[in-house]
Write a protein that holds these residues in place. Structure first.
Motif, short mmCIF file in Angstrom:
data_model
loop_
_atom_site.label_atom_id
_atom_site.label_comp_id
_atom_site.label_asym_id
_atom_site.label_seq_id
_atom_site.Cartn_x
_atom_site.Cartn_y
_atom_site.Cartn_z
N THR B 107 0.81 -1.22 0.00
CA THR B 107 0.00 0.00 0.00
C THR B 107 0.84 1.27 0.00
O THR B 107 0.29 2.37 -0.08
CB THR B 107 -0.93 0.04 1.23
OG1 THR B 107 -0.13 -0.13 2.41
CG2 THR B 107 -1.97 -1.05 1.17
N ARG B 119 -10.95 0.30 2.24
CA ARG B 119 -11.52 -0.72 1.34
C ARG B 119 -10.76 -0.78 0.02
O ARG B 119 -10.49 -1.84 -0.51
CB ARG B 119 -13.00 -0.41 1.08
CG ARG B 119 -13.94 -1.01 2.10
CD ARG B 119 -15.32 -0.59 1.74
NE ARG B 119 -15.27 0.80 1.24
CZ ARG B 119 -16.32 1.59 1.10
NH1 ARG B 119 -17.50 1.15 1.40
NH2 ARG B 119 -16.20 2.82 0.65
N VAL B 120 -10.42 0.41 -0.49
CA VAL B 120 -9.66 0.45 -1.75
C VAL B 120 -8.31 -0.23 -1.56
O VAL B 120 -7.89 -1.06 -2.37
CB VAL B 120 -9.46 1.91 -2.23
CG1 VAL B 120 -8.59 1.96 -3.47
CG2 VAL B 120 -10.80 2.57 -2.47
N ASP B 122 -7.39 -2.47 0.72
CA ASP B 122 -7.53 -3.92 0.89
C ASP B 122 -7.76 -4.61 -0.44
O ASP B 122 -7.19 -5.66 -0.73
CB ASP B 122 -8.72 -4.21 1.82
CG ASP B 122 -8.40 -3.88 3.27
OD1 ASP B 122 -7.21 -3.62 3.55
OD2 ASP B 122 -9.33 -3.87 4.09
N GLU B 123 -8.60 -3.97 -1.24
CA GLU B 123 -8.96 -4.60 -2.50
C GLU B 123 -7.77 -4.64 -3.46
O GLU B 123 -7.50 -5.65 -4.12
CB GLU B 123 -10.14 -3.79 -3.10
CG GLU B 123 -10.68 -4.29 -4.39
CD GLU B 123 -10.37 -3.34 -5.52
OE1 GLU B 123 -10.21 -3.81 -6.65
OE2 GLU B 123 -10.26 -2.11 -5.27
N ARG B 124 -6.99 -3.54 -3.47
CA ARG B 124 -5.80 -3.51 -4.33
C ARG B 124 -4.76 -4.53 -3.85
O ARG B 124 -4.07 -5.15 -4.66
CB ARG B 124 -5.16 -2.12 -4.31
CG ARG B 124 -6.00 -1.02 -4.91
CD ARG B 124 -5.96 -1.06 -6.42
NE ARG B 124 -6.61 0.12 -6.95
CZ ARG B 124 -5.97 1.22 -7.37
NH1 ARG B 124 -4.65 1.23 -7.36
NH2 ARG B 124 -6.63 2.25 -7.82
N ALA B 126 -5.29 -7.37 -2.31
CA ALA B 126 -5.72 -8.73 -2.68
C ALA B 126 -5.52 -8.95 -4.18
O ALA B 126 -4.97 -9.98 -4.60
CB ALA B 126 -7.19 -8.93 -2.30
N ARG B 127 -5.93 -7.98 -4.98
CA ARG B 127 -5.86 -8.18 -6.43
C ARG B 127 -4.41 -8.26 -6.92
O ARG B 127 -4.06 -9.12 -7.71
CB ARG B 127 -6.60 -7.04 -7.15
CG ARG B 127 -6.64 -7.22 -8.65
CD ARG B 127 -8.01 -6.96 -9.23
NE ARG B 127 -8.60 -5.75 -8.66
CZ ARG B 127 -8.63 -4.58 -9.28
NH1 ARG B 127 -8.13 -4.46 -10.49
NH2 ARG B 127 -9.19 -3.54 -8.72
N GLN B 130 -2.90 -11.55 -6.03
CA GLN B 130 -3.40 -12.62 -6.91
C GLN B 130 -2.70 -12.58 -8.25
O GLN B 130 -2.27 -13.60 -8.79
CB GLN B 130 -4.91 -12.48 -7.08
CG GLN B 130 -5.68 -13.01 -5.88
CD GLN B 130 -7.09 -12.42 -5.77
OE1 GLN B 130 -7.49 -11.59 -6.59
NE2 GLN B 130 -7.82 -12.86 -4.77
N TRP B 135 -0.94 -14.58 -3.54
CA TRP B 135 -2.06 -14.44 -2.61
C TRP B 135 -2.24 -15.66 -1.71
O TRP B 135 -2.32 -15.51 -0.48
CB TRP B 135 -3.33 -14.17 -3.42
CG TRP B 135 -4.59 -14.14 -2.60
CD1 TRP B 135 -5.60 -15.03 -2.64
CD2 TRP B 135 -4.95 -13.14 -1.64
NE1 TRP B 135 -6.58 -14.67 -1.76
CE2 TRP B 135 -6.22 -13.51 -1.13
CE3 TRP B 135 -4.35 -11.97 -1.17
CZ2 TRP B 135 -6.89 -12.76 -0.17
CZ3 TRP B 135 -5.02 -11.23 -0.20
CH2 TRP B 135 -6.26 -11.62 0.27
N LYS B 139 -1.95 -14.73 2.23
CA LYS B 139 -3.20 -14.05 2.56
C LYS B 139 -3.50 -14.03 4.05
O LYS B 139 -4.18 -13.13 4.54
CB LYS B 139 -4.37 -14.67 1.80
CG LYS B 139 -4.63 -16.12 2.15
CD LYS B 139 -5.79 -16.68 1.35
CE LYS B 139 -5.96 -18.16 1.65
NZ LYS B 139 -6.96 -18.78 0.78
#
Lengths: 284, 252
Positions: B107, B119-120, B122-124, B126-127, B130, B135, B139
């Motif tokens: 981040t 949220r942004v 966390d989502e970045r 994870a993506r 992956q 991941w 994770k």
């Protein structure tokens, strides 16, 4: 003809060098042992918490201890921002130009100035010119100035020792130079910077000459209430009771020396602890 | 088709008189995996670092020519170089996690860009993990130190770190140097997925790797481009004698 074989010369050289190195330890040990031996009996709860009484020959040295603590804090406040700022400039921004060379020359010279000259400068500059009077403020600024070279050089070294790769990575994800310094360089250089600050403080705080004309008082009935007040301080107190007060019990003199010694030693100890703790945590 | 990156007559000199790049011209197309290969000191990494202006950090160096990114000259006055580096990410030869947790590594660039929404982030995270095929392995320990990862995992973390910014181009400077064959093949496999979304310019670990992964490639020698072509043209039917000698292992 050789008088000694190469192996014998080697042994003699090793012996001499080891001896010389060991000799260094002896005066340090002697000083510490002598002060502990002669001073321990003076240390008591009263000695640490009471003001002097009866022409300094009885009571304690609490005002001097408090003054030294205040001066330590004041010196830190004066030296830290300037020192770290200068170190960041020198390590991260400075090019090889006339300005940078002038700054470096100034720092080298600052480190070489005798402490009594700092004292006189502080008197002229802070006490008289800025009209701070003989005060904690003037004394802290004088001591801070004296601490600057140590803080700058150790902080610069700490900043330069942060791996270049961290900076490159930081830039590569779009960080600006200041963000890189703020979020990568400084946090990773902090143990070294803190160590440098504490060592600089412990050096400055034992000095008598810089506080002689700028802040120190022989005896004050009241504790300081603002930065514009004078204060007693351990090194000056020790100087006064050792040279200016006739009939001073030797025990009190050694006791004061011991408290001052413990004060600076504990600062050095804290610096060493921080450094080793941080080094253990460091992962690269 | 419009090239994603257009390198036009680029030369680069280090101050000491050494010429690192000589009159390089190349077009790199969207969603291709373009490989720059050649012997050491042929100028591949220098060229790569010009593409996101990490070359700005060099104390010396003189660049001539133009580099167009979506038609915009990246060396033009007024270019937001920090935004440029977010749009053109980079992975280095040595896996270099930043001190801190896996999550903090991923981040960091986003936070420096001012993105704070949890949220942004966390989502970045994870993506990007992956996409970098990391991941499943991390994770459950995103808060662990990034230095606790193995070498191969660290390098995939560095890949994920640049992907977290959702760049348009990813520059890979020998990303599998020092990795074992298994880690190398994991990284190489992830490249096939990545180029669906990104344009990739890569300096490979070896000529064999170049041949394995490239869509198109350029053979560089002594700061010049000897030959550019599709993977098959360059590695099977090279036109230039020097390319043929290098590809067939006669030097290098």
């Amino acid at each position: 003809m050789r008088v000694l074989s190469r192996q014998q010369t080697q042994k003699v050289a090793t012996f001499l060098i080891t001896t010389v190195a060991t000799l260094v330890v002896i005066p340090v040990l002697l000083i510490i042992l002598m002060i502990f031996y002669n001073g321990m009996s003076a240390i008591s709860w009263e000695f640490l918490t009471q003001p002097p009484r009866n022409g300094m020959t009885e009571g304690g040295i609490m005002p001097a201890i408090l003054g030294t603590i205040l001066l330590t804090l004041g010196t830190a406040v004066a030296a830290i921002p300037l020192g770290i700022g200068a170190a960041i400039y020198l390590a991260e921004y400075a090019g090889d130009n006339a300005l940078t060379r002038t700054i470096r020359l100034a720092i080298v010279n600052l480190a070489g100035i005798p402490s009594i000259v700092y004292g006189l400068f502080g008197l002229g500059m802070f006490v008289l010119f800025f009209q701070f009077g003989t005060s904690i403020l003037a004394g802290s600024l004088t001591l801070g100035l004296m601490t600057l070279p140590i803080v700058i050089s150790t902080a610069e070294e700490a900043i330069l020792s942060v791996p270049q790769a961290f900076r490159t990575v930081s830039y590569s994800v779009g960080a600006t130079r200041w963000q890189t310094i703020r979020h990568q360089v400084l946090p990773n250089a902090m143990p070294g910077i803190i160590t440098g600050i504490i060592l600089g403080l412990s050096r400055a705080i034992g000095e008598t000459a810089p506080i002689l004309f700028t802040v120190a008082a022989f005896y004050l009935p009241n504790l300081p209430t603002s930065v514009f007040d004078q204060t007693m301080a351990l090194p000056y107190h020790l100087y006064v009771i050792s040279t200016q007060v006739p009939g001073m019990p030797l025990q009190v003199q050694y006791g004061t020396a011991l408290v001052l010694l413990l004060f600076t030693l504990s600062l050095t100890f804290v610096a060493t602890m921080i450094r080793s703790a941080m080094r253990r945590r460091r992962e690269w | 088709m419009v090239p994603k990156l257009s390198i036009q007559n680029v030369s680069f000199d280090y101050g000491d008189g050494a010429t690192a790049l000589r009159n390089i011209s190349l077009d790199i197309m969207p969603h291709e995996l373009f490989v720059l290969f050649g012997p050491s000191r042929s100028g591949k990494s220098t060229l790569l670092r010009l593409l996101n202006r990490l070359s700005d950090l060099l104390p010396v160096g003189q660049m001539h020519g133009r580099i167009l990114f979506d038609g915009q000259d990246i060396f033009a006055r007024g270019t937001d170089v920090f935004d440029l580096r977010r749009r053109i990410g980079m992975v280095f030869a040595t896996p270099t996690p930043l001190p801190g947790s896996i999550y903090e590594n991923l981040t960091y660039g986003l936070k420096m860009a001012g993105i704070k929404d949890r949220r942004v982030l966390d989502e970045r995270v994870a993506r990007s993990l992956q996409q970098a095929a990391l991941w499943e392995e991390v994770k459950d320990r995103l808060a662990d130190s990034a230095f606790a990862l193995s070498g191969g995992q660290k390098q995939r973390l560095c890949l994920a770190r640049s992907l977290a910014l959702e760049p348009e181009i990813v520059l890979l400077d020998n990303p599998t140097s020092g990795l074992d064959p298994i880690s190398t093949s994991i990284v190489e496999e992830s490249l096939y997925e990545l180029k669906q979304q990104y344009t990739i310019v890569m300096v490979p670990h070896s000529m064999q790797q170049a041949a394995r992964v490239a869509d198109r490639a350029a053979f560089m020698l002594d700061g010049e481009i000897v030959e550019v072509g599709a993977q098959k043209d360059l590695f099977v039917y090279p036109q230039d004698k020097r390319t043929e000698d290098y590809v067939s292992g006669r030097f290098g």
